[in-house]
Design an enzyme around this catalytic site. Structure first.
Site, PDB file in Angstrom:
ATOM      1  NE  ARG A  16      46.974  40.722  45.196  1.00  0.00           N
ATOM      2  CZ  ARG A  16      46.003  40.809  44.315  1.00  0.00           C
ATOM      3  NH1 ARG A  16      45.920  41.309  43.248  1.00  0.00           N
ATOM      4  NH2 ARG A  16      45.004  39.802  44.703  1.00  0.00           N
ATOM      5  CG  ASN A 226      44.099  43.721  45.449  1.00  0.00           C
ATOM      6  OD1 ASN A 226      43.447  43.026  46.096  1.00  0.00           O
ATOM      7  ND2 ASN A 226      43.859  43.672  44.086  1.00  0.00           N
ATOM      8  NE  ARG A 439      56.264  75.794 103.575  1.00  0.00           N
ATOM      9  CZ  ARG A 439      55.426  76.537 103.391  1.00  0.00           C
ATOM     10  NH1 ARG A 439      54.821  76.447 102.274  1.00  0.00           N
ATOM     11  NH2 ARG A 439      55.008  77.839 103.874  1.00  0.00           N
TER      12      ARG A 439
HETATM   13  C1  UD1 Z   1      39.176  40.077  41.975  1.00  0.00           C
HETATM   14  C2  UD1 Z   1      38.433  39.521  40.371  1.00  0.00           C
HETATM   15  C3  UD1 Z   1      38.815  40.763  39.586  1.00  0.00           C
HETATM   16  C4  UD1 Z   1      38.176  42.073  40.000  1.00  0.00           C
HETATM   17  C5  UD1 Z   1      38.785  42.243  41.458  1.00  0.00           C
HETATM   18  C6  UD1 Z   1      37.838  43.514  42.029  1.00  0.00           C
HETATM   19  C7  UD1 Z   1      38.609  37.208  40.375  1.00  0.00           C
HETATM   20  C8  UD1 Z   1      39.463  36.142  39.712  1.00  0.00           C
HETATM   21  N1  UD1 Z   1      39.164  38.280  40.209  1.00  0.00           N
HETATM   22  O1  UD1 Z   1      40.536  40.018  41.630  1.00  0.00           O
HETATM   23  O2  UD1 Z   1      38.139  40.309  38.066  1.00  0.00           O
HETATM   24  O3  UD1 Z   1      38.411  43.017  39.040  1.00  0.00           O
HETATM   25  O4  UD1 Z   1      38.646  41.182  42.322  1.00  0.00           O
HETATM   26  O5  UD1 Z   1      38.453  44.138  42.992  1.00  0.00           O
HETATM   27  O6  UD1 Z   1      37.602  37.108  41.238  1.00  0.00           O
HETATM   28  N2  UD1 Z   1      39.181  34.986  48.128  1.00  0.00           N
HETATM   29  C9  UD1 Z   1      38.651  33.929  48.826  1.00  0.00           C
HETATM   30  N3  UD1 Z   1      39.058  32.654  48.491  1.00  0.00           N
HETATM   31  C10 UD1 Z   1      40.033  32.424  47.663  1.00  0.00           C
HETATM   32  C11 UD1 Z   1      40.550  33.588  46.762  1.00  0.00           C
HETATM   33  C12 UD1 Z   1      39.883  34.919  47.380  1.00  0.00           C
HETATM   34  O7  UD1 Z   1      37.842  34.066  49.553  1.00  0.00           O
HETATM   35  O8  UD1 Z   1      40.389  31.110  47.249  1.00  0.00           O
HETATM   36  C13 UD1 Z   1      38.547  36.392  48.721  1.00  0.00           C
HETATM   37  C14 UD1 Z   1      39.903  37.396  49.073  1.00  0.00           C
HETATM   38  O9  UD1 Z   1      40.023  37.199  50.524  1.00  0.00           O
HETATM   39  C15 UD1 Z   1      39.338  38.622  48.696  1.00  0.00           C
HETATM   40  C16 UD1 Z   1      38.400  38.466  47.513  1.00  0.00           C
HETATM   41  O10 UD1 Z   1      38.009  37.020  47.638  1.00  0.00           O
HETATM   42  O11 UD1 Z   1      38.535  39.361  49.755  1.00  0.00           O
HETATM   43  C17 UD1 Z   1      38.874  38.807  46.126  1.00  0.00           C
HETATM   44  O12 UD1 Z   1      40.285  38.219  46.272  1.00  0.00           O
HETATM   45  P1  UD1 Z   1      41.421  38.934  45.634  1.00  0.00           P
HETATM   46  O13 UD1 Z   1      42.632  37.963  45.433  1.00  0.00           O
HETATM   47  O14 UD1 Z   1      41.696  40.239  46.017  1.00  0.00           O
HETATM   48  O15 UD1 Z   1      41.074  39.118  44.062  1.00  0.00           O
HETATM   49  P2  UD1 Z   1      41.350  40.347  42.929  1.00  0.00           P
HETATM   50  O16 UD1 Z   1      42.845  39.739  42.513  1.00  0.00           O
HETATM   51  O17 UD1 Z   1      41.513  41.483  43.325  1.00  0.00           O
HETATM   52 CA    CA Z   2      40.956  42.393  45.487  1.00  0.00          CA
END
Ligand code: UD1
Ligand code: CA
Length: 487
Positions: A16, A226, A439
């Site tokens: 995002r 995000n 100069r």
């Molecule tokens: C997540 C939560 C959501 C919460 C929000 C709070 C989940 C499924 N959802 O959503 O409920 O309200 O955070 O901010 O957990 N990451 C990994 N590996 C992965 C995917 C993500 O390490 O496979 C890390 C990302 O780098 C990031 C963090 O996990 O730092 C959160 O991932 P992100 O995709 O931002 O989750 P949200 O959609 O914000």
């Molecule tokens: Ca997040």
């Protein structure tokens, strides 16, 4: 104190953000986003496991500088979701409790995590998690209260009723290791994103009648980042926190809403910071200083009483006490200015030192120069430090007076108490107490100006039309009335 290992999730792709660089390396008030939660964990003395992927491996370079004790790197080679990221870290669960947080929460505070720890211990909970009321819940998992416990429904999986819920999952969990070991492998990817959601553990705890505790916290402590817009929003909050801190320490901000101060800056009491000022990096500012409007000070040190006047740039430099810089001055890399000196309008100083009580007040370049004390550098003086191949040094000793518009060709020494006549081009050393004049000698031609005005002067330039244009005033200058009408 309970036994806790923290797991920080930082393997995601930053889809995002739409940038090539991972969002976790974007600065929030001069510090990469990922370092904010990590430094809080460092303060708490917790061992940390950091989950990274090949998309975020650059994070290692900056994290290694922190020197976190018992740091473990975990590789999540495929990003199958937050639950999967935690699964990958399993081999590092060496404490009775696991604190999981996301790397994109730069506003999280030590106090918040301490309070969470305390409540988790008091309640002897299996799962403690934080929730908050988001100003705009878009993108967050919604917290649904069940008869026994809670479940978290990700936005993409919400029905209309669930989407309307304003209580959201903050993304910080403190979980007993025994619970994690039992349930982490039961997560599945049967959801809209086809990812293993960590958040499903909360619903599992409810289904298994495990003790779950939810703590509601302030949104501004747990905002997730995000998008670049959310980055801007959290940075505004962080900036305000930093400025409020320095206000409490006795620093006056004349127009605080326009000022930026990075996390690692230090400012002494009774200092005044003007509108639009940016204090960046590891800048240290003493007491009773003034940094006037629109100046930028980066990785520099200002002693007590130093003044940086409007529109100046001070970069990787040091300024002595009561010294004045600016307005419109540029201390470029590695300038050291002693006390009670003045570097003024349109003066650039680079890789140079200036002693105390010395002045270069107008239109000057000092590069690779060493100036002593009580030196006066006249307007328009240039040190020619570069011959196209190498840089050379100019040494100007104590008490030297350099006349205006002098060109000093390095390497060259001007010894103590010497004078350089205005307009000189100096390329040989000047001995102590000498006057150097380099100069063209002036000649005056009596009555010649009158002849020029009357157009009777003989053409000495070789081009009669040039001479004509140079000396003809008629029509070139507007009268006062004409100018006023133009305004
Ligand atoms: C997540 C939560 C959501 C919460 C929000 C709070 C989940 C499924 N959802 O959503 O409920 O309200 O955070 O901010 O957990 N990451 C990994 N590996 C992965 C995917 C993500 O390490 O496979 C890390 C990302 O780098 C990031 C963090 O996990 O730092 C959160 O991932 P992100 O995709 O931002 O989750 P949200 O959609 O914000
Ligand atoms: Ca997040």
């Amino acid at each position: 104190m309970m036994n806790i290992r923290a797991i920080v999730l930082a393997a995601g792709q930053s889809v995002r953000f739409k940038t090539k660089k991972t969002k976790l390396l974007f600065d929030v008030c001069g510090r990469p986003m990922i370092l904010h939660p990590l430094m809080v964990l460092q303060e708490l003395g917790l061992p940390v496991s950091l989950v990274l992927s090949n998309k975020t491996s650059a994070v290692k370079d900056i994290v290694s500088e922190l020197g976190l004790p018992q740091l473990a790197y975990v590789d999540q080679s495929e990003q199958l979701g937050t639950g999967h990221a935690v699964q990958c870290s399993r081999a590092t669960w060496d404490q009775d409790n696991v604190l999981i947080l996301y790397g994109d929460m730069p506003l999280v505070t030590k106090e918040l995590l301490l309070d969470m720890q305390q409540k988790h211990a008091e309640q002897d909970a299996d799962v403690t998690f934080l929730s908050t009321y988001a100003n705009n819940p878009h993108g967050y998992g919604r917290v649904i209260e069940l008869e026994a416990g809670y479940k978290i429904v990700e936005e993409k999986d919400c029905n209309e009723q669930e989407r309307a819920v304003e209580l959201v999952n903050a993304g910080i969990y403190l979980i007993k290791r025994s619970f994690l070991e039992e349930y982490i492998d039961s997560l599945d990817a049967n959801n809209a994103s086809q990812e293993f959601y960590l958040t499903d553990l909360v619903g599992k705890a409810a289904a298994q009648d495990k003790k779950t505790q939810m703590i509601k916290v302030a949104y501004d402590d747990v905002r997730g980042v995000n998008t670049l817009k959310q980055l801007w929003e959290v940075e505004q909050i962080k900036r305000a926190r930093i400025i409020h801190h320095w206000m409490r320490e006795g620093v006056r901000f004349e127009f605080a809403q326009t000022t930026h101060v990075d996390c690692d800056v230090e400012i002494g009491a009774d200092t005044v910071i003007g509108a639009g000022v940016q204090l960046l990096g590891k800048t240290i500012i003493g007491q009773e200083c003034q940094i006037k409007q629109y100046s930028v000070v980066e990785n520099s040190k200002l002693a007590d009483g130093a003044r940086v006047l409007a529109h100046s740039v001070v970069n990787n430099s040091r300024v002595g006490s009561n010294t004045v810089i600016g307005p419109f001055a540029h201390l470029n890399t590695n300038a050291t200015i002693g006390r009670d000196s003045h570097i003024g309008n349109f003066v650039e100083v680079k890789n140079s030192t200036v002693g105390y009580h010395s002045k270069a007040k107008h239109l000057t370049y000092l590069g690779n120069a060493r100036l002593g004390d009580h030196v006066n550098v006249g307007a328009g003086t240039i040190t020619c430090n570069y011959d196209g191949i190498s840089k050379h040094e100019t040494v100007i000793k104590d008490n030297v007076f350099v006349g205006s518009n002098s060109t000093i060709i390095a390497p060259v020494h001007i010894e103590k108490d010497a004078y350089v006549a205005a307009g000189s081009t100096i390329n040989r050393n000047v001995p102590e107490k000498s006057l150097a004049i380099a100069r063209e000698r002036q000649t005056n031609k009596p009555g010649y100006a009158e002849k020029l005005r009357q157009g009777k002067a003989p053409d000495t330039s070789g081009s009669s039309s040039d001479t004509e244009n140079t000396y003809s005033f008629k029509g070139a200058v507007k009268t006062d009335t004409e100018c006023k009408q133009n305004v």
